[in-house]
Design an enzyme around this catalytic site. Structure first.
Site, PDB file in Angstrom:
ATOM      1  N   ASN A   8       0.851  -1.188   0.000  1.00  0.00           N
ATOM      2  CA  ASN A   8       0.000   0.000   0.000  1.00  0.00           C
ATOM      3  C   ASN A   8       0.889   1.241   0.000  1.00  0.00           C
ATOM      4  OD1 ASN A   8      -1.886   2.004   0.467  1.00  0.00           O
ATOM      5  ND2 ASN A   8      -2.109   1.537   2.653  1.00  0.00           N
ATOM      6  N   TRP A   9       0.964   1.881  -1.161  1.00  0.00           N
ATOM      7  CA  TRP A   9       1.881   3.030  -1.305  1.00  0.00           C
ATOM      8  C   TRP A   9       1.382   4.281  -0.585  1.00  0.00           C
ATOM      9  CZ3 TRP A   9       3.934   3.312  -7.067  1.00  0.00           C
ATOM     10  CH2 TRP A   9       4.624   2.122  -7.360  1.00  0.00           C
ATOM     11  N   LYS A  10       0.139   4.266  -0.139  1.00  0.00           N
ATOM     12  CA  LYS A  10      -0.473   5.459   0.467  1.00  0.00           C
ATOM     13  C   LYS A  10      -0.332   6.651  -0.499  1.00  0.00           C
ATOM     14  CE  LYS A  10       0.510   3.553   4.953  1.00  0.00           C
ATOM     15  NZ  LYS A  10       0.180   3.681   6.341  1.00  0.00           N
ATOM     16  N   HIS A 105      -9.427   1.322   5.184  1.00  0.00           N
ATOM     17  CA  HIS A 105      -8.137   1.554   5.843  1.00  0.00           C
ATOM     18  C   HIS A 105      -8.346   2.542   6.994  1.00  0.00           C
ATOM     19  CE1 HIS A 105      -4.011   2.735   6.588  1.00  0.00           C
ATOM     20  NE2 HIS A 105      -3.634   1.657   5.914  1.00  0.00           N
ATOM     21  N   GLU A 107      -6.665   4.931   8.084  1.00  0.00           N
ATOM     22  CA  GLU A 107      -6.406   6.341   7.788  1.00  0.00           C
ATOM     23  C   GLU A 107      -7.634   6.991   7.153  1.00  0.00           C
ATOM     24  OE1 GLU A 107      -2.780   5.639   5.639  1.00  0.00           O
ATOM     25  OE2 GLU A 107      -1.773   5.175   7.525  1.00  0.00           O
ATOM     26  N   GLU A 183      -5.351  -4.984  10.989  1.00  0.00           N
ATOM     27  CA  GLU A 183      -4.385  -3.895  11.140  1.00  0.00           C
ATOM     28  C   GLU A 183      -4.650  -3.120  12.424  1.00  0.00           C
ATOM     29  OE1 GLU A 183      -2.456  -2.785   7.290  1.00  0.00           O
ATOM     30  OE2 GLU A 183      -4.198  -1.488   7.442  1.00  0.00           O
ATOM     31  N   GLY A 189       2.361   2.562  10.925  1.00  0.00           N
ATOM     32  CA  GLY A 189       3.295   3.678  10.773  1.00  0.00           C
ATOM     33  C   GLY A 189       4.043   4.049  12.035  1.00  0.00           C
ATOM     34  N   SER A 226       3.391  -1.712  10.454  1.00  0.00           N
ATOM     35  CA  SER A 226       4.853  -1.675  10.662  1.00  0.00           C
ATOM     36  C   SER A 226       5.564  -2.956  10.232  1.00  0.00           C
ATOM     37  CB  SER A 226       5.172  -1.340  12.126  1.00  0.00           C
ATOM     38  OG  SER A 226       4.752  -0.030  12.418  1.00  0.00           O
ATOM     39  N   GLY A 248       4.407   1.968   4.662  1.00  0.00           N
ATOM     40  CA  GLY A 248       5.554   2.854   4.460  1.00  0.00           C
ATOM     41  C   GLY A 248       6.744   2.195   3.758  1.00  0.00           C
TER      42      GLY A 248
HETATM   43  P1  PGA Z   1       2.729   0.721   7.727  1.00  0.00           P
HETATM   44  O1  PGA Z   1       1.273   0.869   7.115  1.00  0.00           O
HETATM   45  O2  PGA Z   1       3.338  -0.522   7.151  1.00  0.00           O
HETATM   46  O3  PGA Z   1       3.446   1.972   7.300  1.00  0.00           O
HETATM   47  O4  PGA Z   1       2.573   0.612   9.204  1.00  0.00           O
HETATM   48  C1  PGA Z   1       0.424  -0.200   7.041  1.00  0.00           C
HETATM   49  C2  PGA Z   1      -0.826   0.173   6.301  1.00  0.00           C
HETATM   50  O5  PGA Z   1      -0.806   0.847   5.267  1.00  0.00           O
HETATM   51  O6  PGA Z   1      -1.877  -0.203   6.743  1.00  0.00           O
END
Ligand code: PGA
Length: 263
Positions: A8-10, A105, A107, A183, A189, A226, A248
Site C-alpha cells: 500500500n503506497w499510500k 483503511h 487512515e 491492522e 506507521g 509496521s 511505508g
Molecule cells: P505501515 O502501514 O506498514 O506503514 O505501518 C500499514 C498500512 O498501510 O496499513
C-alpha cells in the site's frame, strides 16, 4: 495456499518517475522471489493506468503474479457514470485491469471520517462490480489491547458484522473475492508492530467469525502494521497468517529490496 503481500503506497511517491522506479523494483522482486507469494501493488489512483499495461494479469514467473489494487473506491457504481465529482467507481477500476480494492483503511476511517456504513456500501458495490476486496479492520487504542484480548476481539467482531452486513444478499461470494487485513491502528506507521503470535491468534479469530457468522470459508486474512524487512518473515511463516499488508516500507527503495531479499 500462497501468501499474499500487499504493498500500500499510500500518498506516495510524489512523481511518476519515482513511482516507476518503485514499480520496477517491485516487479523485479516479484519475478525473482523464491517463495510462492503473490504480490499486489496499490499505488495512488493517478499512477494506476500507467501500471496496468506493465502488469495486469501477466504471469511474471511461475507461481508469482503481480497484480494491481486501488487504495479506495466509491460506493456508487452507475454504469454510465454519475454526478460524483472527484470519485472513482469500481467499474472504472475493473475496466482498467485493476483487480483489488483496499477498503476501510484506518487512515480513511480516521482522517476522512468514513463510517462503518460507508465502508459496508463500498464493500458491497466493489464486490458486485467484480473487484476483490481487501477490507481493513483493527482496534484503535493500545489501551483496549492492554485491558485484554476479549475486548479487542469484541471490537473486531462488531466491525466485521457492520462492514460485511448483507454480504451474501443477492450475491454469491467467491472465497478469493474477500480478503481481510487485520491492522491494529496503534501499529500502523509507528514501528510498534503486533507480535506475530498475537496477530496469528487474532487472524484465527477473524477466520472463525467469517465462518460462523457469514459462512465464508477459506478467505485470506493478512496482518498489517509496521511490517518491514526485519519482521516480514516472522509474520508470513505463521501458518494462520495468509500474508501481510506493507505500508511505508513499500515505497522506500532500499527497504523494499531488503524485503524481497528475504521473500
Ligand atoms: P505501515 O502501514 O506498514 O506503514 O505501518 C500499514 C498500512 O498501510 O496499513
Amino acid at each position: 495456499m500462497k501468501k499474499l503481500i500487499v504493498f500500500n503506497w499510500k500518498m506516495a511517491p510524489p512523481n511518476l518517475k519515482e513511482a516507476e522506479d518503485v514499480f520496477k523494483i517491485t516487479r523485479e522482486g516479484a519475478r525473482t522471489t523464491r517463495k510462492g507469494v503473490e504480490i499486489i501493488i496499490a499505488p495512488p489512483f493517478v499512477y494506476l493506468s500507467q501500471f496496468t499495461n506493465l502488469s495486469s494479469g501477466r504471469r511474471i514467473k511461475k507461481n508469482v503474479n503481480l497484480k494491481l489494487g486501488a487504495q479506495n473506491v466509491f460506493w456508487e457504481d452507475p454504469q454510465k457514470g454519475g454526478a460524483f465529482t472527484g470519485e472513482i467507481s469500481p467499474s472504472m477500476l475493473k475496466n482498467l485491469g485493476v483487480e483489488y480494492a483496499i477498503i476501510g483503511h484506518s487512515e480513511r476511517r480516521r482522517i476522512l471520517e468514513e463510517t462503518d456504513e460507508i465502508i459496508n456500501k463500498k464493500v458491497l458495490t466493489a464486490l458486485r462490480a467484480g473487484l476483490k476486496v481487501i477490507l481493513c479492520v483493527g482496534e484503535s487504542k493500545r489501551k483496549s489491547r492492554d485491558s485484554g484480548m476479549t475486548e479487542v476481539k469484541d471490537y473486531i467482531k462488531k466491525q466485521l458484522q457492520k462492514n460485511l452486513e448483507n454480504i451474501s444478499k443477492g450475491y454469491k461470494l467467491k472465497n478469493e473475492s474477500l480478503i481481510i487485513a487485520y491492522e491494529p491502528i496503534w501499529a500502523i506507521g509507528t514501528g510498534d508492530y503486533c507480535d506475530p503470535a498475537t496477530a496469528s491468534d487474532m487472524i484465527q479469530f477473524i477466520k472463525h467469525i467469517l465462518n460462523s457468522t457469514f459462512h465464508i470459508l477459506d478467505s485470506k486474512v493478512l496482518y498489517g502494521g509496521s511490517v518491514n524487512s526485519r519482521n516480514i518473515s516472522d509474520f508470513i511463516s505463521q501458518p494462520e497468517i495468509d500474508g501481510v499488508l506493507v505500508g511505508g516500507a513499500s515505497v522506500e527503495k532500499k527497504e523494499l529490496k531488503k524485503i524481497f531479499a528475504v521473500l
